[in-house]
Design a protein around this motif. Structure first.
Motif, short mmCIF file in Angstrom:
data_model
loop_
_atom_site.label_atom_id
_atom_site.label_comp_id
_atom_site.label_asym_id
_atom_site.label_seq_id
_atom_site.Cartn_x
_atom_site.Cartn_y
_atom_site.Cartn_z
N UNK A 22 0.81 -1.22 0.00
CA UNK A 22 0.00 0.00 0.00
C UNK A 22 0.85 1.27 0.00
N UNK A 23 1.72 1.43 -0.99
CA UNK A 23 2.51 2.67 -1.07
C UNK A 23 1.63 3.83 -1.48
N UNK A 51 11.71 8.00 -0.14
CA UNK A 51 10.28 7.89 0.14
C UNK A 51 10.07 6.67 1.04
N UNK A 52 10.03 6.90 2.33
CA UNK A 52 9.90 5.80 3.29
C UNK A 52 8.62 5.01 3.07
N UNK A 53 7.53 5.68 2.75
CA UNK A 53 6.26 4.98 2.62
C UNK A 53 6.14 4.23 1.29
N UNK A 54 7.09 4.44 0.40
CA UNK A 54 7.17 3.63 -0.82
C UNK A 54 8.14 2.47 -0.66
N UNK A 55 9.34 2.76 -0.16
CA UNK A 55 10.41 1.76 -0.14
C UNK A 55 10.93 1.42 1.24
N UNK A 56 10.40 2.01 2.29
CA UNK A 56 10.90 1.71 3.62
C UNK A 56 12.36 2.07 3.77
N UNK A 57 13.14 1.13 4.29
CA UNK A 57 14.57 1.38 4.52
C UNK A 57 15.44 0.97 3.33
N UNK A 58 14.82 0.53 2.25
CA UNK A 58 15.57 0.14 1.06
C UNK A 58 15.78 1.38 0.19
N UNK A 59 16.96 1.97 0.28
CA UNK A 59 17.29 3.20 -0.44
C UNK A 59 17.85 2.95 -1.84
N UNK A 60 17.71 1.73 -2.32
CA UNK A 60 18.41 1.32 -3.55
C UNK A 60 18.06 2.18 -4.75
#
Length: 279
Positions: A22-23, A51-60
């Motif tokens: 649910x991004x 965008x934390x609410x799109x990818x969380x902690x994955x900054x890739x």
């Protein structure tokens, strides 16, 4: 040169860059697409804020976009700011992936996280690494921040746009917690179309709001961030956001506008070449 301090990149490529459940329903803005938008608007560089609410902690995805266009993009990451190994995670992202800032979030974490002592090692490490801390605080979170900022006078701190979603009439008592941060010389504010629209919705001239903040912080600690592509129905496309803020600040002297739209951000986030020349 215009420097945008707050942009998000999002791709529809879920195979290589999985999104959280649910991004937010933002339009796709790839690194290439953002460059085209920036070129059309005359923007030279941008900070890709995770965008934390799109990818969380994955900054890739942000990291890969910046790696593909190092002269145009730098990354502000999001990590688990309460984790015991958070300082080591931040160090790795900075030294191995070129990340140039860390974003601390209240949402998605337990209440009170922004002044939780478990986050203090992240502040300390950011200072050691020479990168700014950006704080995604809403207005209700700001009153606790002076005690945290005071602990880390060597850390450059940027408070993001979200605190200003609503404003009141002059002399702006709702914004007193924000103004209280002006006494800390290491504190800066990112201002966004959010703030321009908030002034209009409150029935006040945007010039009154921005003038109030300039009077307390000085133009040298304020900077532009588009917050693109968040909330497109409300704030419009990329160029729309730059236009509204350019109009609202058109009354300022040329030197002040140049500082707000680029010079201040360039000082906080110099390019790799600029950092190397001063090392």
């Amino acid at each position: 040169m215009i420097v945008d301090t707050h942009v998000h990149v999002v791709t529809a490529d879920r195979d290589n860059y999985p999104a959280r459940d649910d991004p937010p329903a933002w339009p796709e803005v790839t690194g290439t697409g953002l460059l085209a938008d920036m070129d059309a608007a005359g923007v030279g560089r941008a900070m890709l804020v995770q965008s934390y609410f799109t990818y969380g902690f994955d900054n890739s995805y942000a990291i890969d976009c910046a790696a593909a266009h190092p002269g145009r993009f730098q990354v502000v990451c999001v990590i688990d700011q309460t984790a015991g190994d958070a300082p080591e995670t931040l160090t790795r992202l900075v030294r191995e992936h070129g990340v140039r800032g860390v974003r601390l979030m209240p949402k998605g974490f337990p209440e009170g996280v922004l002044h939780d002592p478990r986050t203090f090692p992240v502040w300390q490490r950011a200072g050691e690494l020479g990168i700014p801390v950006t704080v995604a605080a809403e207005i209700q979170h700001v009153p606790v921040m002076p005690a945290v900022v005071e602990r880390f006078p060597e850390v450059t701190v940027c408070f993001e746009h979200m605190w200003g979603i609503e404003v009141d009439q002059p002399p702006f008592p709702r914004l007193e917690p924000v103004v209280a941060l002006a006494r800390f010389r290491n504190v800066h504010l990112k201002l966004a179309p959010n703030n321009s629209f908030a002034a209009r919705e409150a029935g006040i001239p945007p010039r009154a709001l921005f003038g109030h903040l300039i009077a307390h912080f000085g133009i040298e600690r304020l900077m532009f961030g588009s917050n693109y592509p968040a909330h497109p129905a409300r704030f419009g496309g990329y160029q729309d956001r730059l236009v509204v803020m350019s109009e609202d600040l058109a009354y300022l002297p040329d030197a002040d506008r140049e500082a707000f739209f680029g010079g201040n951000a360039a000082r906080l986030w110099p390019t790799a070449a600029e950092r190397a020349s001063t090392a």
